[in-house]
Design an enzyme around this catalytic site. Sequence first.
Site, PDB file in Angstrom:
ATOM      1  N   HIS A 118      48.541  -7.443  -6.857  1.00 45.25           N
ATOM      2  CA  HIS A 118      49.047  -6.777  -8.061  1.00 45.25           C
ATOM      3  C   HIS A 118      49.484  -7.768  -9.142  1.00 45.25           C
ATOM      4  CE1 HIS A 118      53.157  -7.209  -6.177  1.00 45.25           C
ATOM      5  NE2 HIS A 118      53.476  -7.415  -7.436  1.00 45.25           N
ATOM      6  N   ASP A 148      47.495  -5.987  -0.604  1.00 43.42           N
ATOM      7  CA  ASP A 148      48.177  -6.576  -1.759  1.00 43.42           C
ATOM      8  C   ASP A 148      48.183  -8.099  -1.690  1.00 43.42           C
ATOM      9  OD1 ASP A 148      49.435  -6.580  -4.209  1.00 43.42           O
ATOM     10  OD2 ASP A 148      51.449  -6.393  -3.374  1.00 43.42           O
ATOM     11  N   GLY A 224      58.777 -10.770 -10.621  1.00 40.81           N
ATOM     12  CA  GLY A 224      58.364 -12.155 -10.855  1.00 40.81           C
ATOM     13  C   GLY A 224      58.344 -12.975  -9.578  1.00 40.81           C
ATOM     14  N   ASN A 225      59.099 -12.516  -8.562  1.00 36.79           N
ATOM     15  CA  ASN A 225      59.062 -13.176  -7.244  1.00 36.79           C
ATOM     16  C   ASN A 225      57.802 -12.825  -6.466  1.00 36.79           C
ATOM     17  OD1 ASN A 225      62.509 -13.135  -7.089  1.00 36.79           O
ATOM     18  ND2 ASN A 225      61.376 -14.923  -6.412  1.00 36.79           N
ATOM     19  N   SER A 226      57.121 -11.764  -6.882  1.00 32.75           N
ATOM     20  CA  SER A 226      55.947 -11.300  -6.143  1.00 32.75           C
ATOM     21  C   SER A 226      54.929 -12.418  -5.990  1.00 32.75           C
ATOM     22  CB  SER A 226      55.295 -10.115  -6.863  1.00 32.75           C
ATOM     23  OG  SER A 226      56.118  -8.986  -6.812  1.00 32.75           O
ATOM     24  N   LEU A 278      36.080  -0.549  15.144  1.00 35.83           N
ATOM     25  CA  LEU A 278      35.650  -0.299  16.513  1.00 35.83           C
ATOM     26  C   LEU A 278      34.980   1.060  16.681  1.00 35.83           C
ATOM     27  CD1 LEU A 278      38.706  -1.648  18.568  1.00 35.83           C
ATOM     28  CD2 LEU A 278      36.667  -2.872  17.794  1.00 35.83           C
ATOM     29  N   GLY A 279      35.293   1.977  15.782  1.00 38.62           N
ATOM     30  CA  GLY A 279      34.701   3.307  15.893  1.00 38.62           C
ATOM     31  C   GLY A 279      35.441   4.222  16.844  1.00 38.62           C
TER      32      GLY A 279
END
Length: 373
Positions: A118, A148, A224-226, A278-279
Amino acid sequence: MNRVRFRQGWRMLLFVLFLMGAFLAGAAIRSGGSRPGQLLQAPERMSVPTEPLSVADDTMSLHPYATISAVAERVGPTVVGIATRQRAYDWFYGAVEQGGVGSGVIFDPAGYILTNDHVVAGAGSIVVTLADGRQLAAEVVGTDPGMDLAVVRIRAKDLTPAIFGDSDRLRVGELAVAIGNPLGLEFQRSVTAGIISALGRTIQTDDGKILENLIQTDAPINPGNSGGPLVNAKGEVVGINSAKAQAAEGMGFSIPISQVRPIVEEILAYGRVRRPWLGIYAAEINREISAYFNLSQKEGVIALDVYNGSPAGTAGVKPGDVITHIGSTRIGTLREFTSAVSRLKVGVKTKLSLKRDSRSLTLTIVPTTQSDG
């Protein structure tokens, strides 16, 4: 009379000696030196990190502030600021340019930087600010919007990479240090500290994404720390800061580095993330499922159905099989099943341990991507 005066003089002498001893002891406590009781002794300046900080001594338990200082000095040069610009449409002004800021951490000296999706999603241009003040254009190598996460790259020399730790070994209550750029680049490489508050958290972000198995910390994580690192007492990155609870203070969330590693490897190898599949249509065993399949187990994870032609179908998995292990990982809940599958590598064989009609089976399965199945 003389005997009484002598006794009084002797007592006075003992009192004076006692006061002098107490004064000298107090002076000794206040003076310098490296005694175990001195909690705030600052560490000496450290060189470029090549290995984790040693916590074999009492640094972590008796010198918490010195540990934070040492961690900040070790990890600080690996943290970068990320500024983005993108075009958007405004009903009144038409096409306008918008900016955003975030954080990232260098993990490879060739210029690869880990951050949140993001932070860079939709960006027309990306500028990275290094700890030494250099500002460089960056390009997106690959992203994983579902987790993310994103990897960007700059072309530069003399870069300091971070050291990745093992988030699977984290314990609630241990030290957590967050480093990033809260509220913009003017506050870049701000250091906040707290503890690991909880593990295995699930949240829904503002844009509707469901993020699972997150680390919760009370180390303040602000806008802003993201994309910045969450670091342990050894100076190892154990998480990538991603979100905070808006309705509460002291609730930040980080993506565990154990989940980040395979995603980064996929992005570097293929420019995208190939999801192992894996299904198996799996569910946790409840009373109704247990009765329907006539199971002796009252809890665990069961294969309700198996997709035709899927890796599970090819391996011999059948509806009603109870999944006990994927590789060496014990499976007891649907979350553990999903987490274990996400860590598998596409095209790499693994063992699947099952219970079928009270018999134990071990099958070999080769994960694919769903489009390949």
